[in-house]
Write a protein that holds these residues in place. Structure first.
Motif, PDB file in Angstrom:
ATOM      1  N   UNK A   4      17.311  -1.692   7.519  1.00  0.00           N
ATOM      2  CA  UNK A   4      16.639  -2.922   7.112  1.00  0.00           C
ATOM      3  C   UNK A   4      15.138  -2.820   7.404  1.00  0.00           C
ATOM      4  N   UNK A   5      14.332  -3.393   6.525  1.00  0.00           N
ATOM      5  CA  UNK A   5      12.876  -3.365   6.674  1.00  0.00           C
ATOM      6  C   UNK A   5      12.390  -4.662   7.302  1.00  0.00           C
ATOM      7  N   UNK A   6      11.520  -4.540   8.309  1.00  0.00           N
ATOM      8  CA  UNK A   6      10.973  -5.709   8.996  1.00  0.00           C
ATOM      9  C   UNK A   6       9.464  -5.756   8.748  1.00  0.00           C
ATOM     10  N   UNK A   7       8.997  -6.869   8.198  1.00  0.00           N
ATOM     11  CA  UNK A   7       7.586  -7.008   7.816  1.00  0.00           C
ATOM     12  C   UNK A   7       7.056  -8.314   8.396  1.00  0.00           C
ATOM     13  N   UNK A   8       5.957  -8.228   9.130  1.00  0.00           N
ATOM     14  CA  UNK A   8       5.339  -9.435   9.695  1.00  0.00           C
ATOM     15  C   UNK A   8       3.860  -9.444   9.335  1.00  0.00           C
ATOM     16  N   UNK A   9       3.387 -10.584   8.874  1.00  0.00           N
ATOM     17  CA  UNK A   9       1.988 -10.725   8.491  1.00  0.00           C
ATOM     18  C   UNK A   9       1.386 -11.946   9.173  1.00  0.00           C
ATOM     19  N   UNK A  10       0.163 -11.808   9.688  1.00  0.00           N
ATOM     20  CA  UNK A  10      -0.501 -12.916  10.370  1.00  0.00           C
ATOM     21  C   UNK A  10      -1.395 -13.678   9.401  1.00  0.00           C
ATOM     22  N   UNK A  11      -1.881 -14.814   9.857  1.00  0.00           N
ATOM     23  CA  UNK A  11      -2.781 -15.618   9.031  1.00  0.00           C
ATOM     24  C   UNK A  11      -4.115 -14.914   8.790  1.00  0.00           C
ATOM     25  N   UNK A  12      -4.463 -13.974   9.667  1.00  0.00           N
ATOM     26  CA  UNK A  12      -5.733 -13.255   9.557  1.00  0.00           C
ATOM     27  C   UNK A  12      -5.547 -11.882   8.905  1.00  0.00           C
ATOM     28  N   UNK A  13      -4.512 -11.747   8.079  1.00  0.00           N
ATOM     29  CA  UNK A  13      -4.234 -10.536   7.299  1.00  0.00           C
ATOM     30  C   UNK A  13      -3.847  -9.337   8.154  1.00  0.00           C
ATOM     31  N   UNK A  14      -3.360  -9.622   9.342  1.00  0.00           N
ATOM     32  CA  UNK A  14      -2.791  -8.551  10.148  1.00  0.00           C
ATOM     33  C   UNK A  14      -1.370  -8.289   9.701  1.00  0.00           C
ATOM     34  N   UNK A  15      -0.930  -7.046   9.770  1.00  0.00           N
ATOM     35  CA  UNK A  15       0.443  -6.735   9.363  1.00  0.00           C
ATOM     36  C   UNK A  15       1.025  -5.628  10.223  1.00  0.00           C
ATOM     37  N   UNK A  16       2.333  -5.735  10.444  1.00  0.00           N
ATOM     38  CA  UNK A  16       3.089  -4.700  11.147  1.00  0.00           C
ATOM     39  C   UNK A  16       4.438  -4.588  10.435  1.00  0.00           C
ATOM     40  N   UNK A  17       4.881  -3.351  10.238  1.00  0.00           N
ATOM     41  CA  UNK A  17       6.098  -3.096   9.461  1.00  0.00           C
ATOM     42  C   UNK A  17       6.928  -2.042  10.174  1.00  0.00           C
ATOM     43  N   UNK A  18       8.232  -2.246  10.180  1.00  0.00           N
ATOM     44  CA  UNK A  18       9.178  -1.253  10.671  1.00  0.00           C
ATOM     45  C   UNK A  18      10.160  -0.987   9.533  1.00  0.00           C
ATOM     46  N   UNK A  19      10.189   0.249   9.039  1.00  0.00           N
ATOM     47  CA  UNK A  19      11.011   0.529   7.860  1.00  0.00           C
ATOM     48  C   UNK A  19      11.631   1.920   7.906  1.00  0.00           C
ATOM     49  N   UNK A  20      12.885   2.037   7.470  1.00  0.00           N
ATOM     50  CA  UNK A  20      13.531   3.351   7.344  1.00  0.00           C
ATOM     51  C   UNK A  20      13.387   3.928   5.937  1.00  0.00           C
ATOM     52  N   UNK A  21      12.625   3.256   5.085  1.00  0.00           N
ATOM     53  CA  UNK A  21      12.540   3.688   3.681  1.00  0.00           C
ATOM     54  C   UNK A  21      11.109   3.577   3.145  1.00  0.00           C
ATOM     55  N   UNK A  22      10.166   4.090   3.906  1.00  0.00           N
ATOM     56  CA  UNK A  22       8.772   4.080   3.469  1.00  0.00           C
ATOM     57  C   UNK A  22       8.619   4.755   2.114  1.00  0.00           C
ATOM     58  N   UNK A  23       9.404   5.787   1.849  1.00  0.00           N
ATOM     59  CA  UNK A  23       9.287   6.548   0.598  1.00  0.00           C
ATOM     60  C   UNK A  23       9.662   5.728  -0.623  1.00  0.00           C
ATOM     61  N   UNK A  24      10.361   4.622  -0.425  1.00  0.00           N
ATOM     62  CA  UNK A  24      10.778   3.776  -1.540  1.00  0.00           C
ATOM     63  C   UNK A  24       9.896   2.546  -1.722  1.00  0.00           C
ATOM     64  N   UNK A  25       8.974   2.326  -0.814  1.00  0.00           N
ATOM     65  CA  UNK A  25       8.150   1.122  -0.843  1.00  0.00           C
ATOM     66  C   UNK A  25       6.756   1.466  -1.367  1.00  0.00           C
TER      67      UNK A  25
END
Length: 279
Positions: free
Chosen positions: A1-22
């Motif tokens: 499963x892919x986990x994506x979090x974005x802040x109000x100030x355009x910060x982002x952090x992602x945890x993904x097992x399928x970077x090649x598909x995104x």
């Protein structure tokens, strides 16, 4: 499963097992990355340089690096974040990774995990996954804390690789500072003396320090940074050689051509034609 979090100030952090598909993540040129092979192996190219990551290897990459996944035989996890979420420059006193885990050359650092180190990082990423499901006003800071733990753990693993103990920390910090300065000034400063002056050391002292850690010489590091940037501009932009020579601060095209030939063993046009023909 892919986990994506974005802040109000355009910060982002992602945890993904399928970077090649995104494709969205692949096109985002602001992301720092940790690619961790958890089972099997992963063949990829970084700045057109082929690499094969084995099980329990981690590859830290900057936003400058261009990645192409070639063959996936197993499972891998990618942790991505941008500077708006966590700035490694502004928080260098916390994680000590700037210029060490992350720098702009194409000679990237590969970290081989022991069984214990793998368990520790698994614990952190498991907590990441759990924290994504908690929707409250503390979530952002908890994710940032977990990211810091992941970076610090990788920094410690890398320090073990170079046998850096308490006595060596001060000297190794100078090496980190050198890499950071080269990343910031390689276009206009191409002599070791320039960086020695900024670090208040002699060129000989720097050369001896890098030799003690079995690293390339300071001059070689400057040249490798220039080479990496030259190749990126040749492969990933439509700029001609004269324009690239100007961007990189060479006196003229002939000086750039000589430098490129000395570093790679082939002409600018031959390199560009050959590498572009592989795509």
């Amino acid at each position: 499963m892919e986990y994506y979090f974005k802040t109000r100030l355009k910060g982002s952090i992602v945890l993904t097992p399928s970077f090649h598909q995104n494709t969205m993540l692949q096109k985002d040129k602001t992301l720092y990355k940790f690619i961790w092979v958890q089972k099997g192996k992963l063949a990829l190219e970084v700045d057109h340089i082929p690499l094969v990551l084995e099980e329990n290897e981690i590859l830290p990459l900057t936003p400058l690096h261009h990645i192409s996944m070639r063959k996936i035989e197993g499972n891998y996890l990618t942790l991505l974040f941008n500077s708006n979420f966590y700035c490694i420059y502004g928080h260098d006193n916390e994680v000590s990774c700037n210029g060490f885990l992350f720098n702009g050359t194409s000679n990237v650092m590969r970290l081989q995990l022991s069984g214990q180190q793998s368990v520790l990082l698994h614990e952190i990423t498991d907590k990441f996954a759990g924290e994504y499901n908690i929707k409250d006003n503390l979530q952002e800071e908890m994710l940032r804390i977990l990211l810091k733990r992941f970076i610090i753990t990788c920094t410690r693993i890398a320090r073990e690789k170079f046998s850096i103990n308490t006595e060596k920390e001060k000297s190794f910090d100078m090496i980190r500072q050198f890499y950071v300065l080269v990343d910031n000034h390689f276009r206009e400063k191409k002599r070791v003396q320039d960086y020695a002056d900024m670090l208040h050391r002699s060129p000989k002292t720097l050369t001896n320090l890098f030799s003690a850690y079995q690293l390339p010489s300071p001059l070689r590091i400057i040249h490798q940074r220039l080479e990496a940037e030259a190749k990126r501009l040749l492969l990933y932009t439509s700029k001609n050689a004269k324009e690239i020579a100007d961007i990189l601060g060479f006196e003229d095209l002939s000086a750039f051509s000589r430098f490129f030939k000395n570093m790679t063993g082939e002409s600018i046009s031959t390199y560009r034609k050959r590498e572009n023909g592989r795509n």
